[in-house]
Design a protein around this motif. Structure first.
Motif, short mmCIF file in Angstrom:
data_model
loop_
_atom_site.label_atom_id
_atom_site.label_comp_id
_atom_site.label_asym_id
_atom_site.label_seq_id
_atom_site.Cartn_x
_atom_site.Cartn_y
_atom_site.Cartn_z
N SER A 28 0.84 -1.20 0.00
CA SER A 28 0.00 0.00 0.00
C SER A 28 0.87 1.24 0.00
N LEU A 152 -7.92 -6.57 -4.14
CA LEU A 152 -7.88 -5.49 -3.17
C LEU A 152 -8.03 -6.08 -1.77
N ASN A 153 -7.29 -5.53 -0.82
CA ASN A 153 -7.36 -5.95 0.58
C ASN A 153 -7.94 -4.79 1.38
N PHE A 154 -8.93 -5.08 2.22
CA PHE A 154 -9.56 -4.06 3.06
C PHE A 154 -9.46 -4.49 4.52
N ASN A 185 -7.94 0.82 5.89
CA ASN A 185 -6.81 0.67 4.97
C ASN A 185 -7.22 -0.13 3.75
N ILE A 186 -6.68 0.27 2.60
CA ILE A 186 -6.87 -0.46 1.35
C ILE A 186 -5.50 -0.79 0.81
#
Length: 192
Positions: A28, A152-154, A185-186
């Motif tokens: 990120s 995508l991670n959240f 956070n992404i």
């Protein structure tokens, strides 16, 4: 709203999941800038953070790898300036539970070494403080597989503990952080 619909459509149409023997590359990038006024003095804050990560998925649910984080912030108030740099280097272990072909939940445990350097410029006088320590964290997150392992991670926070000991008999900081719901956070990741 259009971007959200496009992301949702891509997520629904995707059917690829990470598999045993693949390499995970992710991370990120963050940037923040703020200007405010205190009395007659303008205060400017700038912050940048870059956090890369590489792992190996040795089982359908387990990934192990290395992580790093590099941060820099600067606060300027009149002729005074404070520059703060952070570096973290460590390892992580991730356990993933696929919910369907598109969505997966994962919990990630990370630990490692961290260092900080703080330079303060007060007129002609410059002071420097250096410190190092360790960090440990547990972060639950949601993965959305966009297409062919790209996703995508959240996450909305986690649980963490860190220490920093400053040189030359400087202060020692110990921090316990339970921040579920206080952060968002992404991140982006790709399985090869």
């Amino acid at each position: 709203m259009k971007k959200f619909l496009i992301v949702a459509a891509l997520a629904i149409c995707s059917f690829a999941n990470a598999q045993k023997g693949t390499v995970l590359v992710g991370g990120s990038i963050g940037y923040a800038s703020e200007t405010r006024t205190l009395g007659n003095t303008e205060i400017k804050d700038n912050e940048f953070n870059f956090s890369p990560k590489v792992g190996y998925q040795f089982h359908d649910n387990w990934t192990v790898g290395g992580e790093a984080s590099f941060g820099s912030s600067k606060t300027k108030q009149g002729t005074n300036e404070d520059r703060f740099n952070t570096t973290k280097v460590g390892a992580f272990l991730r356990y993933t539970i696929p919910l369907n072909p598109t969505f997966a939940f994962f919990a990630e445990f990370g630990a490692g070494f961290q260092s900080e350097k703080d330079k303060t410029y007060t007129g002609p006088i410059t002071t420097t403080a250096k410190g190092d320590g360790m960090y440990v964290g547990l972060t639950p997150a949601l993965f959305i597989d966009m297409k062919k392992g790209f996703g995508l991670n959240f996450n909305i926070g986690g649980l963490g503990y860190s220490t920093i000991n400053y040189d030359n008999n400087g202060p020692e900081y110990k921090n316990f952080d339970f921040n579920f719901g206080r952060t968002f956070n992404i991140g982006v990741s790709k399985n090869f």
